[in-house]
Design a protein around this motif. Sequence first.
Motif, PDB file in Angstrom:
ATOM      1  N   LYS A 159     -22.179  46.568  -5.728  1.00 11.33           N
ATOM      2  CA  LYS A 159     -23.349  45.497  -6.044  1.00 11.33           C
ATOM      3  C   LYS A 159     -22.311  44.257  -5.217  1.00 11.33           C
ATOM      4  CE  LYS A 159     -21.474  44.290 -10.296  1.00 11.33           C
ATOM      5  NZ  LYS A 159     -21.880  43.743 -11.946  1.00 11.33           N
ATOM      6  N   ARG A 160     -20.391  44.318  -5.044  1.00 12.03           N
ATOM      7  CA  ARG A 160     -20.043  43.577  -4.545  1.00 12.03           C
ATOM      8  C   ARG A 160     -20.068  43.435  -2.951  1.00 12.03           C
ATOM      9  NH1 ARG A 160     -21.112  40.253  -8.023  1.00 12.03           N
ATOM     10  NH2 ARG A 160     -19.859  40.711  -9.592  1.00 12.03           N
ATOM     11  N   ARG A 161     -20.304  45.050  -2.912  1.00  8.68           N
ATOM     12  CA  ARG A 161     -20.596  45.389  -0.701  1.00  8.68           C
ATOM     13  C   ARG A 161     -22.111  44.637  -0.949  1.00  8.68           C
ATOM     14  NH1 ARG A 161     -21.701  51.131   0.332  1.00  8.68           N
ATOM     15  NH2 ARG A 161     -19.810  51.573  -1.162  1.00  8.68           N
ATOM     16  N   ASN A 162     -22.647  44.885  -1.542  1.00 12.55           N
ATOM     17  CA  ASN A 162     -24.188  44.103  -0.916  1.00 12.55           C
ATOM     18  C   ASN A 162     -23.504  42.901  -0.949  1.00 12.55           C
ATOM     19  OD1 ASN A 162     -24.984  46.939  -0.714  1.00 12.55           O
ATOM     20  ND2 ASN A 162     -25.930  47.016  -3.015  1.00 12.55           N
ATOM     21  N   GLU A 163     -23.698  42.533  -1.778  1.00 13.93           N
ATOM     22  CA  GLU A 163     -23.224  40.748  -1.867  1.00 13.93           C
ATOM     23  C   GLU A 163     -23.030  40.330  -0.215  1.00 13.93           C
ATOM     24  OE1 GLU A 163     -22.288  39.298  -5.580  1.00 13.93           O
ATOM     25  OE2 GLU A 163     -20.928  37.506  -4.640  1.00 13.93           O
ATOM     26  N   ILE A 164     -21.102  41.314  -0.210  1.00 13.25           N
ATOM     27  CA  ILE A 164     -21.190  40.054   0.744  1.00 13.25           C
ATOM     28  C   ILE A 164     -21.680  41.149   2.342  1.00 13.25           C
ATOM     29  CG2 ILE A 164     -19.326  42.341   1.335  1.00 13.25           C
ATOM     30  CD1 ILE A 164     -18.536  39.082   0.783  1.00 13.25           C
ATOM     31  N   ILE A 165     -22.183  42.084   2.312  1.00 13.83           N
ATOM     32  CA  ILE A 165     -23.087  42.329   3.743  1.00 13.83           C
ATOM     33  C   ILE A 165     -23.581  40.725   3.996  1.00 13.83           C
ATOM     34  CG2 ILE A 165     -24.963  43.686   4.553  1.00 13.83           C
ATOM     35  CD1 ILE A 165     -22.958  45.782   3.519  1.00 13.83           C
ATOM     36  N   ASN A 166     -25.307  40.943   3.058  1.00  6.28           N
ATOM     37  CA  ASN A 166     -25.875  39.549   2.864  1.00  6.28           C
ATOM     38  C   ASN A 166     -25.853  38.354   3.141  1.00  6.28           C
ATOM     39  OD1 ASN A 166     -27.779  41.030   1.654  1.00  6.28           O
ATOM     40  ND2 ASN A 166     -27.642  40.207  -0.915  1.00  6.28           N
ATOM     41  N   TYR A 167     -24.013  38.539   2.634  1.00 10.85           N
ATOM     42  CA  TYR A 167     -22.850  37.154   2.756  1.00 10.85           C
ATOM     43  C   TYR A 167     -22.690  36.512   5.105  1.00 10.85           C
ATOM     44  CZ  TYR A 167     -19.523  33.981   4.082  1.00 10.85           C
ATOM     45  OH  TYR A 167     -18.527  32.993   4.954  1.00 10.85           O
ATOM     46  N   ILE A 168     -22.053  37.725   5.019  1.00 10.61           N
ATOM     47  CA  ILE A 168     -21.887  38.142   6.622  1.00 10.61           C
ATOM     48  C   ILE A 168     -22.995  37.708   7.261  1.00 10.61           C
ATOM     49  CG2 ILE A 168     -20.706  39.293   7.977  1.00 10.61           C
ATOM     50  CD1 ILE A 168     -18.737  41.098   5.854  1.00 10.61           C
ATOM     51  N   LYS A 169     -24.386  38.595   6.973  1.00  8.76           N
ATOM     52  CA  LYS A 169     -25.613  38.773   7.753  1.00  8.76           C
ATOM     53  C   LYS A 169     -25.717  36.922   7.921  1.00  8.76           C
ATOM     54  CE  LYS A 169     -27.026  43.182   7.855  1.00  8.76           C
ATOM     55  NZ  LYS A 169     -27.646  43.889   7.029  1.00  8.76           N
ATOM     56  N   ASP A 170     -26.413  36.500   7.267  1.00 10.56           N
ATOM     57  CA  ASP A 170     -27.224  35.459   7.166  1.00 10.56           C
ATOM     58  C   ASP A 170     -26.285  33.866   6.247  1.00 10.56           C
ATOM     59  OD1 ASP A 170     -28.750  37.192   7.429  1.00 10.56           O
ATOM     60  OD2 ASP A 170     -29.087  37.381   4.723  1.00 10.56           O
ATOM     61  N   PHE A 171     -24.725  34.465   6.240  1.00 13.52           N
ATOM     62  CA  PHE A 171     -24.770  32.871   5.937  1.00 13.52           C
ATOM     63  C   PHE A 171     -23.292  32.435   6.462  1.00 13.52           C
ATOM     64  CE2 PHE A 171     -27.265  34.238   1.934  1.00 13.52           C
ATOM     65  CZ  PHE A 171     -28.021  33.088   2.037  1.00 13.52           C
ATOM     66  N   MET A 172     -22.164  33.884   6.829  1.00 12.27           N
ATOM     67  CA  MET A 172     -21.280  32.746   7.541  1.00 12.27           C
ATOM     68  C   MET A 172     -21.390  32.500   9.002  1.00 12.27           C
ATOM     69  SD  MET A 172     -18.400  36.341   8.127  1.00 12.27           S
ATOM     70  CE  MET A 172     -18.520  36.622   9.647  1.00 12.27           C
ATOM     71  N   THR A 173     -19.850  31.262   8.306  1.00 10.10           N
ATOM     72  CA  THR A 173     -20.084  30.479   9.742  1.00 10.10           C
ATOM     73  C   THR A 173     -18.125  30.787  10.221  1.00 10.10           C
ATOM     74  OG1 THR A 173     -19.488  28.768   8.965  1.00 10.10           O
ATOM     75  CG2 THR A 173     -22.060  28.720   8.874  1.00 10.10           C
ATOM     76  N   ASP A 174     -18.249  30.454  11.202  1.00  7.51           N
ATOM     77  CA  ASP A 174     -16.670  30.164  11.222  1.00  7.51           C
ATOM     78  C   ASP A 174     -15.679  29.247  10.367  1.00  7.51           C
ATOM     79  OD1 ASP A 174     -17.043  31.084  14.213  1.00  7.51           O
ATOM     80  OD2 ASP A 174     -16.979  29.703  14.813  1.00  7.51           O
ATOM     81  N   VAL A 175     -14.744  28.939  10.342  1.00  4.18           N
ATOM     82  CA  VAL A 175     -14.157  27.874   9.435  1.00  4.18           C
ATOM     83  C   VAL A 175     -13.687  27.290   9.464  1.00  4.18           C
ATOM     84  CG1 VAL A 175     -14.940  29.771   7.417  1.00  4.18           C
ATOM     85  CG2 VAL A 175     -12.769  30.066   8.838  1.00  4.18           C
ATOM     86  N   SER A 176     -13.125  26.116   9.097  1.00  7.39           N
ATOM     87  CA  SER A 176     -11.923  25.340   8.962  1.00  7.39           C
ATOM     88  C   SER A 176     -11.011  25.807   8.420  1.00  7.39           C
ATOM     89  CB  SER A 176     -12.110  24.005   8.754  1.00  7.39           C
ATOM     90  OG  SER A 176     -11.281  23.103   8.572  1.00  7.39           O
ATOM     91  N   ILE A 177      -9.302  26.380   9.424  1.00 14.09           N
ATOM     92  CA  ILE A 177      -8.476  26.542   8.816  1.00 14.09           C
ATOM     93  C   ILE A 177      -7.327  26.385   8.481  1.00 14.09           C
ATOM     94  CG2 ILE A 177      -9.102  29.048   8.972  1.00 14.09           C
ATOM     95  CD1 ILE A 177      -7.291  28.829  11.652  1.00 14.09           C
ATOM     96  N   SER A 178      -7.255  24.605   8.620  1.00  9.18           N
ATOM     97  CA  SER A 178      -6.665  23.900   8.640  1.00  9.18           C
ATOM     98  C   SER A 178      -6.985  21.925   8.050  1.00  9.18           C
ATOM     99  CB  SER A 178      -5.587  22.865  10.025  1.00  9.18           C
ATOM    100  OG  SER A 178      -6.681  22.125  11.056  1.00  9.18           O
ATOM    101  N   ARG A 179      -5.878  21.233   7.448  1.00  5.69           N
ATOM    102  CA  ARG A 179      -6.315  20.434   7.092  1.00  5.69           C
ATOM    103  C   ARG A 179      -5.458  19.169   7.863  1.00  5.69           C
ATOM    104  NH1 ARG A 179      -8.363  20.060   2.097  1.00  5.69           N
ATOM    105  NH2 ARG A 179      -8.761  17.793   3.419  1.00  5.69           N
ATOM    106  N   GLN A 180      -6.044  18.296   8.127  1.00  7.72           N
ATOM    107  CA  GLN A 180      -5.190  16.489   8.522  1.00  7.72           C
ATOM    108  C   GLN A 180      -4.227  16.359   7.413  1.00  7.72           C
ATOM    109  OE1 GLN A 180      -8.244  13.831   9.930  1.00  7.72           O
ATOM    110  NE2 GLN A 180      -7.385  13.468  11.967  1.00  7.72           N
ATOM    111  N   ASN A 181      -3.265  15.965   8.696  1.00  7.69           N
ATOM    112  CA  ASN A 181      -2.935  14.928   7.353  1.00  7.69           C
ATOM    113  C   ASN A 181      -1.943  15.255   5.818  1.00  7.69           C
ATOM    114  OD1 ASN A 181      -2.728  13.043   9.884  1.00  7.69           O
ATOM    115  ND2 ASN A 181      -3.559  12.437   8.665  1.00  7.69           N
ATOM    116  N   PHE A 182      -2.056  16.816   5.626  1.00  8.88           N
ATOM    117  CA  PHE A 182      -1.590  16.779   5.049  1.00  8.88           C
ATOM    118  C   PHE A 182      -0.640  17.025   3.789  1.00  8.88           C
ATOM    119  CE2 PHE A 182      -3.895  19.601   1.780  1.00  8.88           C
ATOM    120  CZ  PHE A 182      -4.884  18.609   0.908  1.00  8.88           C
ATOM    121  N   VAL A 183      -0.744  16.608   2.470  1.00  9.33           N
ATOM    122  CA  VAL A 183       1.180  16.545   1.764  1.00  9.33           C
ATOM    123  C   VAL A 183       1.548  17.719   1.702  1.00  9.33           C
ATOM    124  CG1 VAL A 183       0.981  14.173   0.895  1.00  9.33           C
ATOM    125  CG2 VAL A 183      -0.497  15.915  -0.456  1.00  9.33           C
TER     126      VAL A 183
END
Length: 512
Positions: free
Chosen positions: A185-209
């Motif tokens: 069920k997790r495999r199906n869940e992740i396939i749906n996410y990858i196909k329909d919802f996945m976008t590029d992701v931000s991988i840094s934060r500005q001026n971070f403590v």
Amino acid sequence: MPKFYLSTPIYYINDVPHIGHAYTTIVADVLARYHRLKGAEVFFLTGTDENSQKNFEAARVADERDLKKYLDKMSAKWQSTWDLLGISNDDFIRTTEKRHLDAVKKFWLKVQKNGDIYQGTYEGFYCVGCEAFVTETDLVDSNCAIHKKPAKKIKEKNYFFRLTNYRDALIKHIADNPDFIQPIKRRNEIINYIKDFMTDVSISRQNFVCGIPVPNHRQQAIYVWFDALINYLTAIDYGAKTIKGKVLFKKLWPADLQLIGKDILKFHAALWPAMLMSADLPLPQTIFAHGYFTINGDKMSKSLGNVVDPVELAKIYSNDAIRWFLLSEIKFGEDGDFSLVRLKDGYNNKLANELGNLVHRVLSMTEKYCDNKVPKFSAAAEGLDPLCEIDIWRDFESAMDHFRFDEALGVIWKVVATANQLIDKEKPWDLAKNDNTRGRLNDLMYNLLETLRQLGWLLLPIMPETAEKIWTQLGLSIEKEKAKAMDKAKIWGGLRAEIKIIKGEPIFPKIV
Ligand code: MSP
């Protein structure tokens, strides 16, 4: 010798471990011990996720001005909890360690060189509880649906990872490797996410403590998840600068099993494999996401006052009783509920009355009828067939190999029940009254004592302290027994006649 590299998630240290964290770690420990038994060279990793805003805020709440001091104190607390619970991890990684900084830097530069990092502007929400960029659909009345706290609206320039570049490759890998994401069920869940919802992701934060600085751009800190996932590489010396330093990495990567809770599936089953593809590294064999459990039907939370401390619980019931309960009560992979009432009932019925009583009565009878020694076994008499036979071991290993721990315990308890029934049927106290039945009594007692030795082996990965107690009471040396290869140890008849047993106290005293 085959290798087996397994990991738990690394835990945030804004609080002390609770039974939910212990669950993942205990299951990993069970598997580490099981694979060691099978003869694999095991590397079992756990640790703490330290470069997070959550931890920083917790340090402030704790009035700890020196962040490093707070992190040292909390990380030590996690490590000591695992020690107290008898966790046999081979390494403990902290993401504030130099080896991790080196690995993250190397990884970032590699992914950047491969063209998967670009600069952009992130505008949206961030939930500190999740340590994640969230969308409006994750919010209920501007609050994070999970943490029930307002998500922060942010607009900042930062770096992005081209996650969408890997959409097709991820789908293909998941389809070609049915064991990669488990359960189904997790495999199906992740396939749906990858196909329909996945976008590029931000991988840094500005001026971070807090956080590891982006190489060549110190005003940006690497997003905690991008940093944290790399821990699985750091611990096996991915960041090492010399060839000699990379021996472990060569031997152990890719990981064989990464255990996670279902809450962090997207990070591990989409972002992480894409990061690895981008860095030209092979993917782990299996990522297994287990379920979440509630406490007496409620979500575990500080405000409800129902957070269960595993160490306090183990003080009352023992480490093994907690392990037994978590594994037998919750089907691995499913959600479940943790109930103190069921723990106590289960302890008294299954551990004290069934397993504990079997061990105690067999040893008491050996004391009484066999001069405190393992009797000689003549031949398999009718009705006294070995109780731990090939089928038992086959069923046990099949259950363990497929993460069905409740079934593996079911197999063990079948042996316990059969042994208890055999005693009731054969009535050794009657056999002992008559010289003609002496042979049968000896065969019966040998059979029962050898069953206990084998029960020790079956119990060793799941309830290691209990296995050792049983062997000690049988008069065996724990070290010598453990040194045997499992294949040899499970052959019926390994218990030598004439050894003196050392009966002790009941291994699971009743708790009222
Ligand atoms: N730091 C991240 C993980 C980074 S891994 C590269 C994180 N940490 S956490 O401290 O929040 O721990 C998460 C893990 O703890 C979950 O994935 C799960 O394995 C375990 N659990 C926490 N609460 C739990 C329950 N109530 N029930 C079962 N497991 C639970 O996320």
